[in-house]
Design a protein around this motif. Structure first.
Motif, PDB file in Angstrom:
ATOM      1  N   VAL A 102      -5.117  -0.801   1.108  1.00 44.12           N
ATOM      2  CA  VAL A 102      -5.005  -1.620   0.017  1.00 44.12           C
ATOM      3  C   VAL A 102      -3.851  -1.482  -0.756  1.00 44.12           C
ATOM      4  CG1 VAL A 102      -6.613  -2.218  -2.217  1.00 44.12           C
ATOM      5  CG2 VAL A 102      -7.620  -1.537   0.003  1.00 44.12           C
ATOM      6  N   GLY A 103      -3.430  -2.590  -1.219  1.00 41.01           N
ATOM      7  CA  GLY A 103      -2.052  -2.520  -2.180  1.00 41.01           C
ATOM      8  C   GLY A 103      -2.403  -1.774  -3.269  1.00 41.01           C
ATOM      9  N   ASP A 104      -1.607  -1.181  -4.082  1.00 40.24           N
ATOM     10  CA  ASP A 104      -1.777  -0.245  -5.172  1.00 40.24           C
ATOM     11  C   ASP A 104      -0.559  -0.444  -6.122  1.00 40.24           C
ATOM     12  OD1 ASP A 104       0.017   1.829  -3.856  1.00 40.24           O
ATOM     13  OD2 ASP A 104      -1.807   2.109  -2.821  1.00 40.24           O
ATOM     14  N   ASP A 125       1.004  -1.291  -0.035  1.00 41.98           N
ATOM     15  CA  ASP A 125      -0.064   0.066  -0.158  1.00 41.98           C
ATOM     16  C   ASP A 125       0.935   1.090   0.100  1.00 41.98           C
ATOM     17  OD1 ASP A 125      -2.006   1.854   0.398  1.00 41.98           O
ATOM     18  OD2 ASP A 125      -2.211   1.243   2.710  1.00 41.98           O
ATOM     19  N   SER A 126       0.647   2.225  -0.884  1.00 44.50           N
ATOM     20  CA  SER A 126       1.246   3.381  -0.929  1.00 44.50           C
ATOM     21  C   SER A 126       0.800   4.632  -0.249  1.00 44.50           C
ATOM     22  CB  SER A 126       1.940   3.857  -2.170  1.00 44.50           C
ATOM     23  OG  SER A 126       0.865   4.380  -3.058  1.00 44.50           O
ATOM     24  N   ASP A 127      -0.636   4.627  -0.315  1.00 46.50           N
ATOM     25  CA  ASP A 127      -1.539   5.858   0.189  1.00 46.50           C
ATOM     26  C   ASP A 127      -2.290   5.753   1.437  1.00 46.50           C
ATOM     27  OD1 ASP A 127      -3.428   4.147  -0.809  1.00 46.50           O
ATOM     28  OD2 ASP A 127      -4.214   5.354  -2.039  1.00 46.50           O
ATOM     29  N   LEU A 137      -8.803   2.354  -6.673  1.00 46.04           N
ATOM     30  CA  LEU A 137      -8.208   2.038  -5.540  1.00 46.04           C
ATOM     31  C   LEU A 137      -6.942   1.651  -5.713  1.00 46.04           C
ATOM     32  CD1 LEU A 137      -9.424   1.034  -2.908  1.00 46.04           C
ATOM     33  CD2 LEU A 137      -9.758  -1.215  -3.854  1.00 46.04           C
ATOM     34  N   ASP A 181      -4.333   3.613   2.415  1.00 47.33           N
ATOM     35  CA  ASP A 181      -5.800   3.157   2.738  1.00 47.33           C
ATOM     36  C   ASP A 181      -5.773   1.559   3.011  1.00 47.33           C
ATOM     37  OD1 ASP A 181      -5.049   2.077   0.258  1.00 47.33           O
ATOM     38  OD2 ASP A 181      -6.691   2.733  -0.849  1.00 47.33           O
TER      39      ASP A 181
END
Ligand code: GLC
Ligand code: MG
Length: 530
Positions: free
Chosen positions: A28-30, A22-24, A75, A26
């Motif tokens: 959830v990985g992105d 996850d980078s942001d 997402l 939330d």
């Protein structure tokens, strides 16, 4: 195979984007998360990344229910994030494969909204619509893989539509040339952007019987088995006409240089290999899931390899898969000690290997309490729940494993090993073993493009040799049991030396002659000297 292609020597690495990085914040990985971790993948030594779907989706089946095939779901990031990932991957020499889901769309896809709007809709025939049976009931006995009938009733138009998975995943009608053209154009869209190929979802499902005949009842069905096994999928999967559709996908791939097509197909070897195409005009790699399905016994695996090698058509290229996002992880299936043996098997067999993210650090399935199940299959058939194998990648020992700053979308065991940081500094770790095996593989073409020779072994020992002109032959000796075992080298008049042990580096360089002694759960890679 007429010429050597990049994927013959390649190692494929599957990323389940929700769970990689996850980078942001939330949970959830992105895509930017994946870009950030490319360096790790380069160090590991893999060559190609396959991303499970990242397209716009209501996520009923976590992205395998698509609303726009040519857009990135917010997402996961933006199209710019995707372009940056692609460029960064290529700059590292990594290929990028996307997941193509041609069998079904989301029920929220504009094509389906249009199709269900009326019996006279120009897109009606893009999906599989049937009248109710004369008694008003279901059109036939076809079952969904996610439980229950495969037919959902549409009140407004008074017909049923077919869905092999969720009711929110209606199946497209691949007999319709417009559907073919539309998906072909999706492929072209991504290939023009520069992606290197596709893993194609449930390829053997694409064509259903045009007479909609009932599937035969499975006389061997037992309680506890997946409910859709009650019938044999004779008329719903692996239909003869599917091969023409596959050839059509391949034609599109061939408009581009070096595009790889991998097919997701769960079939026994003889039927699986038909997906290479009669004249190799099918997919390049029909996924071979033999190791996902087999009992972990040396003799069973030896038979499996023989059967698969024996079934391969001339000129085709094999492949092996140890784990994916739909099955329990290898370390959960066979235990941590044998997962190391399995790594050696995967990386020394003949054929392109696919590594499932996290298996290289020995991750096991997370335990998911009943109330926290996310997976639609896990909700309808708890024994088949897939959340456990989809838990976040463990990057370090911090609270959320370095995956995210917040609580992740899916449970992750939040303490201790395995994690990448710890394993990077530990020479005895699973990660270190994976790296050594990958290095050995890269070093000697016998292990990539070399031929495969089974060797006689008994009991818990599995033994084979790989060879290639001009390179030292390499022998793999695996002990699948928890007792010491020996392998007698009948018919090999050669000496060798150990290059990798799955247990420790303490046998490196050890001379081998006539007989190999294996410790419990030990695998040895032996370079033959003459
Ligand atoms: C494939 C995917 C699986 C998905 C199913 C329906 O088997 O791997 O995750 O649920 O197709 O799209
Ligand atoms: Mg995120």
């Amino acid at each position: 195979m007429l010429r050597e292609t990049w994927w013959q020597r390649a190692i494929i690495y599957q990323i389940y984007p929700r769970s990689f990085q996850d980078s942001d914040g939330d949970g959830v990985g992105d895509l930017p998360g994946i870009t950030r971790r490319l360096r790790y993948l380069v160090d590991l030594g893999v060559d190609a990344l396959w991303l499970s779907p990242v397209f716009t989706s209501p996520m009923r089946d976590f992205g395998y229910d698509i609303v726009d095939y040519c857009a990135i779901d917010p997402l996961f990031g933006s199209m710019q994030d995707f372009d940056e990932l692609l460029e960064a991957a290529h700059s590292y020499g990594l290929k990028l494969l996307l997941d193509l889901v041609p069998n079904h769309t989301s029920s929220q896809h504009p094509w389906f909204i249009e199709s269900r709007s009326s019996r006279r809709s120009p897109k009606r025939n893009w999906y599989l619509w049937r009248d109710p049976a004369p008694d008003g009931g279901l059109p036939n006995n076809w079952l969904s893989e996610f439980g229950g009938s495969a037919w959902a009733f549409d009140e407004a138009s008074g017909q049923y539509y077919y869905h092999a998975f969720l009711a929110s995943q209606p199946d497209l009608n691949w007999r319709n040339p417009h559907v073919r053209e539309a998906i072909h154009n999706v492929m072209r869209y991504w290939l023009r952007k520069g992606v290197d190929g596709f893993r194609i979802d449930v390829l053997w499902h694409l064509i259903k019987d045009d007479q909609f005949r009932d599937n035969p009842i499975n006389p061997e069905f037992k309680e506890g088995q997946p409910p859709h096994w009650k019938v044999l999928p004779l008329y719903t999967t692996d239909r003869p006409e599917v091969h023409e559709v596959v050839a059509g996908l391949r034609k599109v791939a061939d408009e581009f240089d070096d595009c790889l097509l991998i097919g997701e197909i769960y079939l026994p070897p003889k039927r699986l290999v038909a997906y290479y195409g009669k004249d190799l005009e099918g997919v390049h790699l029909p996924f071979n899931f033999g190791l996902l399905e087999t009992n972990w016994h040396a003799r069973k695996i030896a038979e499996l390899i023989d059967e698969y090698e024996g079934a391969l058509p001339a000129g085709s290229w094999p492949n092996w898969v140890l784990g994916n996002h739909d099955r329990p992880r290898i370390a959960t299936r066979v235990g941590g000690a044998q997962a190391r043996v399995a790594a050696m098997l995967l990386l020394t067999l003949r054929g392109t290997p696919t590594i499932y993210y996290g298996d290289e650090i020995g991750m096991t399935d997370a335990e998911v309490p009943a109330g926290l199940v996310c997976d639609p299959l896990g909700k309808s058939v708890p024994a088949l729940g897939r959340d456990g194998a989809r838990s976040p990648m463990r990057w370090d020992g911090s609270r959320f494993g370095g995956f995210s700053e917040t609580s992740p979308w899916c449970l992750c065991p939040d303490e201790g090993p395995p994690n990448v940081t710890e394993e990077e500094s530990n020479q005895a770790s699973m990660l270190a073993l994976y790296k050594r095996l990958i290095k050995a593989r890269r070093h000697n073409p016998a292990l990539t493009i070399g031929s495969y020779h089974p060797l006689v072994a008994t009991g818990d020992v599995l033994l084979f040799r790989r060879s290639h002109p001009g390179c030292p032959s390499v022998m793999t000796a695996l002990n699948l049991g928890d007792q010491p075992a020996a392998a007698i080298l009948e018919g090999i008049r050669s000496r060798g030396r150990v290059i990798v042990s799955t247990l420790a580096a303490d046998r490196d360089g050890e001379a081998v002659k006539d007989e190999i002694d294996l410790r419990p759960h030990e695998g040895l890679l032996i370079e033959l000297l003459g």
